[in-house]
Design an enzyme around this catalytic site. Structure first.
Site, PDB file in Angstrom:
ATOM      1  N   ASN A 130      41.573  43.049  31.885  1.00  0.00           N
ATOM      2  CA  ASN A 130      42.091  42.630  32.584  1.00  0.00           C
ATOM      3  C   ASN A 130      44.145  42.382  32.418  1.00  0.00           C
ATOM      4  O   ASN A 130      44.739  41.235  33.072  1.00  0.00           O
ATOM      5  CB  ASN A 130      41.701  41.297  33.068  1.00  0.00           C
ATOM      6  CG  ASN A 130      40.779  40.608  33.799  1.00  0.00           C
ATOM      7  OD1 ASN A 130      39.927  41.889  34.718  1.00  0.00           O
ATOM      8  ND2 ASN A 130      39.397  40.506  33.049  1.00  0.00           N
ATOM      9  N   HIS A 165      32.857  33.080  41.526  1.00  0.00           N
ATOM     10  CA  HIS A 165      32.523  33.138  39.459  1.00  0.00           C
ATOM     11  C   HIS A 165      31.611  32.851  38.682  1.00  0.00           C
ATOM     12  O   HIS A 165      31.604  30.674  39.934  1.00  0.00           O
ATOM     13  CB  HIS A 165      33.993  33.415  39.110  1.00  0.00           C
ATOM     14  CG  HIS A 165      33.707  33.411  37.856  1.00  0.00           C
ATOM     15  ND1 HIS A 165      33.719  32.870  36.742  1.00  0.00           N
ATOM     16  CD2 HIS A 165      33.781  34.847  37.543  1.00  0.00           C
ATOM     17  CE1 HIS A 165      34.333  33.195  35.829  1.00  0.00           C
ATOM     18  NE2 HIS A 165      34.252  34.371  36.090  1.00  0.00           N
ATOM     19  N   GLU A 214      38.144  31.616  46.033  1.00  0.00           N
ATOM     20  CA  GLU A 214      38.524  32.675  45.111  1.00  0.00           C
ATOM     21  C   GLU A 214      40.077  33.023  45.791  1.00  0.00           C
ATOM     22  O   GLU A 214      39.571  33.355  47.348  1.00  0.00           O
ATOM     23  CB  GLU A 214      38.300  33.660  44.179  1.00  0.00           C
ATOM     24  CG  GLU A 214      37.352  32.729  43.130  1.00  0.00           C
ATOM     25  CD  GLU A 214      36.398  34.050  42.543  1.00  0.00           C
ATOM     26  OE1 GLU A 214      36.837  35.621  42.378  1.00  0.00           O
ATOM     27  OE2 GLU A 214      34.909  33.685  41.563  1.00  0.00           O
ATOM     28  N   SER A 241      36.939  38.727  41.430  1.00  0.00           N
ATOM     29  CA  SER A 241      37.112  39.867  40.718  1.00  0.00           C
ATOM     30  C   SER A 241      36.150  40.685  40.534  1.00  0.00           C
ATOM     31  O   SER A 241      35.913  42.017  39.815  1.00  0.00           O
ATOM     32  CB  SER A 241      36.807  38.110  39.302  1.00  0.00           C
ATOM     33  OG  SER A 241      35.263  38.204  39.459  1.00  0.00           O
ATOM     34  N   ASP A 276      40.688  29.279  43.129  1.00  0.00           N
ATOM     35  CA  ASP A 276      40.217  30.082  42.036  1.00  0.00           C
ATOM     36  C   ASP A 276      41.578  31.745  42.000  1.00  0.00           C
ATOM     37  O   ASP A 276      40.986  32.155  43.185  1.00  0.00           O
ATOM     38  CB  ASP A 276      39.034  30.766  41.801  1.00  0.00           C
ATOM     39  CG  ASP A 276      39.061  31.177  40.005  1.00  0.00           C
ATOM     40  OD1 ASP A 276      40.512  32.005  39.887  1.00  0.00           O
ATOM     41  OD2 ASP A 276      38.156  30.840  39.327  1.00  0.00           O
ATOM     42  N   HIS A 298      42.301  36.055  38.996  1.00  0.00           N
ATOM     43  CA  HIS A 298      43.397  37.282  39.073  1.00  0.00           C
ATOM     44  C   HIS A 298      44.842  37.833  40.061  1.00  0.00           C
ATOM     45  O   HIS A 298      45.348  38.540  39.857  1.00  0.00           O
ATOM     46  CB  HIS A 298      41.746  38.018  39.725  1.00  0.00           C
ATOM     47  CG  HIS A 298      41.072  38.472  38.996  1.00  0.00           C
ATOM     48  ND1 HIS A 298      40.945  39.197  37.999  1.00  0.00           N
ATOM     49  CD2 HIS A 298      39.469  38.004  39.125  1.00  0.00           C
ATOM     50  CE1 HIS A 298      39.739  39.177  37.448  1.00  0.00           C
ATOM     51  NE2 HIS A 298      39.072  38.164  37.713  1.00  0.00           N
ATOM     52  N   LYS A 311      43.603  36.264  32.142  1.00  0.00           N
ATOM     53  CA  LYS A 311      44.189  38.018  32.834  1.00  0.00           C
ATOM     54  C   LYS A 311      46.016  39.168  32.682  1.00  0.00           C
ATOM     55  O   LYS A 311      46.501  38.789  31.580  1.00  0.00           O
ATOM     56  CB  LYS A 311      43.520  37.566  33.661  1.00  0.00           C
ATOM     57  CG  LYS A 311      42.146  37.808  33.688  1.00  0.00           C
ATOM     58  CD  LYS A 311      41.333  37.166  34.911  1.00  0.00           C
ATOM     59  CE  LYS A 311      39.628  37.358  34.255  1.00  0.00           C
ATOM     60  NZ  LYS A 311      39.161  36.477  35.264  1.00  0.00           N
TER      61      LYS A 311
END
Ligand SMILES: *Cc1c(COP(=O)(O)O)cnc(C)c1O
Length: 387
Positions: free
Chosen positions: A48, A136, A178, A182, A207, A210, A239
């Protein structure tokens, strides 16, 4: 009654029979989107490190400098003697980066979600927790066994229905999701989520693991385009920011509550100076990396177009994470093995990380890949896909 050892062996045997056994493989991150593993150099589509910052000299230099100056360990938890000026200065920088009143550092994203969500739920025994189906594992840990009212992935009509259904229940509402998922690489609609949250007087927790560094104005995350829309933003430095550690950003009162009530903050040693140095350097570089972000976005578009042309499902991906859905776990593993033989490292993601029947290659792109790298990957996947 069998000893625990017998249960462990039986559990491993069951994992083997499902082709889900995982093993550790030593891998070194290199620049140019490469990794070294087992004596070979592979083009890396698994890590990542989206912007290539994990091997950036400025991060390594500042980590070393801050370690030399402040020591390698913080020595105690934040509320005892673990808080350096550097922690406070960095938290102010993070708040400015995210456009919030305040921010708080955590040891890792997993630790952060597990500790922070649990602390928020603790305020009210009758709190209602609405969660996206694909959140997640760290957020499930934070839910700590509380009942989750789960909405279909990114389906805000479904979320709205569930909020309506529970209209008369007492207790505060939390919505947890999120901004970039992910395993699917798709995005949440932050503006629409925020409208729904406001209409139902719900607290919105997003979240940005990413998205941080990659998306939104200057890479500040998708929530940064909607000031005040999200009540709590978390993200990680592990990441795109090329280091380690995590943050929570939000209102001062929220941060003050966590400092006083979040066990995972209170009872854990403060993040060490080396880690802070790397984060500080990354926060200096990331806002100026629009060109790298544009390259990364173009790589994603190119890969999706190549896979779609071959009839390969990329789920709802619109980001630097592109799933190539294979189906069965054994087939995903076989495809990943075949790619390694061609010098391409792409992680096979299997249940329980993703739902059964949706095993996939999770292709994580880097700004430091060349377009030719993306084409080599697409060629190799397409050549092995039954038509
Ligand atoms: C990786 C990830 C985390 C955990 O962050 P770490 O810093 O790696 O512990 C949390 N949430 C999501 C969505 C992630 O992908």
């Amino acid at each position: 009654m069998a000893a625990l050892d017998a249960h462990l062996a039986a559990a491993l045997a069951r994992i083997d029979s499902r082709h889900e056994r995982r093993r550790l493989a030593a891998t070194a991150l290199h620049g140019g989107g490469r990794v070294a593993r087992g004596g070979a150099t592979l083009i890396d589509f698994s890590s990542n490190d989206y912007l290539g910052l994990a091997t950036h000299p400025l991060l390594a230099a500042r980590a070393a400098e801050w370690g030399a100056h402040h020591g390698t360990g913080a020595g105690a938890s934040r509320l005892v003697t673990g808080t350096l000026d550097a922690h406070l200065a960095l938290e102010a920088k993070i708040a400015a980066f995210k456009g919030t009143e305040a921010a708080l550092l955590f040891p890792s994203g997993w630790h952060c979600n597990a500790a922070v969500l649990a602390a928020l739920l603790k305020v009210a025994p009758d709190a209602l927790l609405f969660t996206d189906r694909l959140i997640h594992a760290s957020l499930h840990a934070g839910a700590a066994g509380r009942r989750q009212i789960r909405f279909r992935h990114n389906d805000l009509d479904h979320l709205g229905m569930l909020l309506d259904e529970h209209r008369d229940a007492p207790g505060p509402r939390l919505i947890v999701t999120e901004s970039v998922f992910s395993m699917d690489g798709d995005r949440a609609d932050i503006a629409a989520l925020s409208r729904l949250a406001r209409a139902h007087d719900a607290f919105l927790y997003v979240d940005e693991a990413h998205a941080t560094g990659v998306l939104g104005p200057q890479g500040r995350g998708l929530s940064a385009a909607h000031p005040g829309a999200v009540d709590l933003v978390m993200g990680t430095f592990s990441k795109a920011l090329g280091g380690f550690g995590a943050y929570v950003a939000g209102a001062q009162a929220l941060i003050d509550y966590l400092v006083n009530a979040c066990g995972g903050f209170i009872f854990s040693t403060a993040p060490p100076p080396t880690m802070l140095g790397a984060i500080d350097a990354a926060l200096e570089l990331v806002p100026r990396m629009d060109a790298a972000r544009a390259t990364l976005a173009a790589h994603g578009d190119h890969l999706r177009a190549r896979l779609a042309a071959a009839g390969i499902d990329t789920a709802g991906s619109t980001t630097q994470i592109v799933p190539a859905i294979v189906g069965e776990a054994a087939d995903a593993l076989a495809l990943a093995d075949a790619l390694v033989a061609e010098g391409l490292l792409a992680a096979a993601i299997r249940p329980p990380t993703v739902p059964p029947g949706t095993s996939r290659l999770r292709l994580a792109l880097r700004a430091t890949h060349a377009t030719d790298d993306i084409d080599r990957l697409a060629d190799a996947i397409v050549a092995r896909t039954p038509r």
